[in-house]
Design a protein around this motif. Structure first.
Motif, PDB file in Angstrom:
ATOM      1  N   ILE A 176      -0.468 -33.765 -54.847  1.00 14.64           N
ATOM      2  CA  ILE A 176      -0.609 -33.097 -56.010  1.00 14.64           C
ATOM      3  C   ILE A 176      -2.141 -33.491 -56.449  1.00 14.64           C
ATOM      4  N   LEU A 177      -2.521 -32.440 -57.148  1.00 13.37           N
ATOM      5  CA  LEU A 177      -3.969 -32.788 -57.897  1.00 13.37           C
ATOM      6  C   LEU A 177      -3.749 -32.368 -59.482  1.00 13.37           C
ATOM      7  N   LEU A 207      -8.141 -36.307 -61.570  1.00 11.49           N
ATOM      8  CA  LEU A 207      -9.454 -36.339 -62.004  1.00 11.49           C
ATOM      9  C   LEU A 207      -9.337 -36.218 -63.585  1.00 11.49           C
ATOM     10  N   HIS A 208      -9.990 -37.136 -64.168  1.00 10.51           N
ATOM     11  CA  HIS A 208      -9.668 -36.988 -65.835  1.00 10.51           C
ATOM     12  C   HIS A 208     -11.214 -37.165 -66.236  1.00 10.51           C
ATOM     13  N   GLU A 221      -1.958 -47.484 -69.942  1.00 10.97           N
ATOM     14  CA  GLU A 221      -0.860 -46.902 -69.147  1.00 10.97           C
ATOM     15  C   GLU A 221      -0.992 -46.329 -67.749  1.00 10.97           C
ATOM     16  N   LEU A 222      -2.267 -45.735 -68.049  1.00  7.68           N
ATOM     17  CA  LEU A 222      -2.556 -44.787 -66.640  1.00  7.68           C
ATOM     18  C   LEU A 222      -3.116 -46.039 -65.722  1.00  7.68           C
ATOM     19  N   ALA A 223      -3.792 -46.980 -66.143  1.00 15.74           N
ATOM     20  CA  ALA A 223      -4.453 -48.141 -65.340  1.00 15.74           C
ATOM     21  C   ALA A 223      -2.858 -49.012 -64.562  1.00 15.74           C
ATOM     22  N   ALA A 224      -1.992 -49.168 -65.624  1.00 18.22           N
ATOM     23  CA  ALA A 224      -0.975 -49.959 -65.142  1.00 18.22           C
ATOM     24  C   ALA A 224      -0.283 -49.091 -64.023  1.00 18.22           C
ATOM     25  N   ARG A 233      -3.977 -41.999 -57.657  1.00 13.98           N
ATOM     26  CA  ARG A 233      -5.295 -42.554 -57.815  1.00 13.98           C
ATOM     27  C   ARG A 233      -6.125 -41.738 -58.981  1.00 13.98           C
ATOM     28  N   LEU A 234      -6.280 -42.563 -59.818  1.00 12.34           N
ATOM     29  CA  LEU A 234      -7.023 -41.990 -60.938  1.00 12.34           C
ATOM     30  C   LEU A 234      -8.432 -42.265 -60.939  1.00 12.34           C
TER      31      LEU A 234
END
Ligand SMILES: Cc1cc2nc3c(=O)[nH]c(=O)nc-3n(C[C@H](O)[C@H](O)[C@H](O)COP(=O)(O)OP(=O)(O)OC[C@H]3O[C@@H](n4cnc5c(N)ncnc54)[C@H](O)[C@@H]3O)c2cc1C
Ligand code: FES
Length: 385
Positions: A176-177, A207-208, A221-224, A233-234
């Motif tokens: 997924i992307l 990709l944000h 939360e995203l980092a966790a 992979r953020l």
């Protein structure tokens, strides 16, 4: 009115409203019907409201139980929906929320950021009895600033049932992307929370973009999530420092983007560019988009008096106000969904006069069906509602 017509009108007037979710709670619904008989001439709603403001046979309601700051200009609202709300929504869907401001119900759409309740076999849906939305205060925005800074826990809101096609299949694709920017991360947050809960995070590139690191909603939360799931992979782009993401250079960021199913949500510029890039690669069917705003670029027309034939109401309105807003302002119950020209829930027949599409400027003639959320009066007109 003849005696017969008067009787017919009375029957129509006292007809009980359709109850959302009645099919899912037949026992409750039967009880309400009995209550309706013994509470006449007052509707059961009047008594229900006295007992608990969340109980209504006419409409979905919710209580704001918590307002949690996410960033300087955004907040998550935790809402406990009342009777009739179905928790089996799909991650990525949005709800309508209506707030009483200055004596008028104002409606907007917000993506659910919560994850749907897990089904418990044999007993319907689980006990996650709240939902969340996360709102970014738009500069000069009317309702969003109020929701972020002015809503107290305990406030009763109206709700429109979850809907929308920006959803993930179950099971999710292997790769997924997610392409998000600003508040466009909200529907994807529901997807990520759901995928994590279902243990379906296999290979997700995300990709944000946000102006700065501190503007990233759900940052911790995203980092966790990235820490716990090697398959997630953020990559955060701070646009104030690095500039906007250039999708023509996507190969560099996600070399296999063509092979992935992509869900994208963010500002119009980003989504328009994504549409071009994906369609020129011949893979437009792998791109799923959610738009939060529609560009109303058409030059202004005339405005006029709008008559809502079946409601027996009329209102004078300008050329920039949508027929939906005009109708709601006049107290007409206008059907609605996205409120931005996508879902077709608001379509009604134009009986007389002309209306103008606020996006394209094209005029619609009597006898056609029009979307009230993106049309305005072009002279006096009458709608079949
Ligand atoms: C399906 C859907 C899901 C949505 N989900 C979210 C969400 O999860 N979180 C969230 O914060 N918002 C979301 N929105 C946007 C939200 O519905 C409102 O449009 C937004 O909060 C602004 O409302 P307002 O009353 O403050 O602005 P308004 O007073 O309605 O508008 C003020 C000005 O800002 C412009 N404007 C309004 N919205 C936007 C926008 N999104 N981008 C750029 N310009 C805009 C208007 O054209 C107008 O000029 C969603 C919209 C849709 C259609
Ligand atoms: S409300 Fe969705 S198209 Fe008008």
């Amino acid at each position: 009115m003849s005696k017969k017509n008067a009787l017919t009108a009375k029957v129509v007037d006292t007809k009980r409203p359709t109850v959302v979710g009645a099919d899912k709670h037949p026992g409750w619904h039967a009880l309400r019907k009995v209550a309706a008989r013994i509470t006449t001439p007052l509707l059961p709603d009047d008594y229900l409201h006295l007992a608990n403001p969340l109980w209504s046979a006419r409409e979905l309601r919710g209580r704001v139980v918590e307002v949690r700051r996410e960033t300087e200009d955004s907040a998550t609202l935790v809402i406990k929906p009342g009777w009739g709300f179905s928790f089996d929504y799909q991650p990525g869907q949005y709800i309508g929320i209506g707030l009483l401001v200055d004596g008028r119900w104002r409606w907007r759409s917000y993506s659910l950021t919560s994850s749907p309740a897990a089904p418990i076999s044999g007993s319907g849906w689980g006990r996650a009895r709240t939902v969340t939305i996360t709102v970014k205060a738009m500069p000069e925005g009317f309702l969003s600033t109020h929701l972020v800074a002015g809503v107290e826990p305990g406030t009763i809101v109206r709700l429109a049932a979850p809907q929308g096609n920006f959803v993930l299949p179950d099971p999710a694709p292997q790769s997924i992307l997610f392409l998000t920017a600003g508040s466009g991360i909200t529907p994807v947050m529901s997807m990520l929370r759901t995928l994590a809960r279902r243990n379906q995070i296999h290979d997700i590139a995300h990709l944000h973009s946000a102006p700065t690191e501190s503007d990233v909603m759900f940052r911790a939360e995203l980092a966790a999530l990235a820490e716990d799931h090697p398959g997630y992979r953020l990559s955060v782009r701070q646009t104030r420092v690095e500039g906007r993401l250039d999708l023509s250079r996507l190969d560099w960021a996600v070399p296999d983007w063509c092979e992935r199913q992509t869900w994208a949500c963010g500002p119009e510029g980003l989504l328009n560019q994504a549409e071009k890039v994906w369609s020129s690669a011949g893979i437009g069917d792998r791109l799923h988009l959610e738009r939060f705003a529609v560009s109303k670029a058409a030059p202004a027309g005339a405005g006029g008096t709008v008559t809502f034939v079946r409601s027996g109401k009329s209102v004078a309105t300008d050329a920039a106000t949508s027929l939906m807003d005009a109708g709601e302002g006049a107290g007409v119950q206008m059907p609605f969904g996205c409120r931005m020209g996508i879902c077709q829930s608001c379509v009604v027949s134009l009986v007389e006069g002309h209306v103008r599409d606020l996006r394209t400027g094209s005029e619609h003639d009597p006898g056609t069906r029009i979307q009230t959320c993106v049309s305005a009066a072009s002279g006096d007109c009458a709608l079949d509602i």
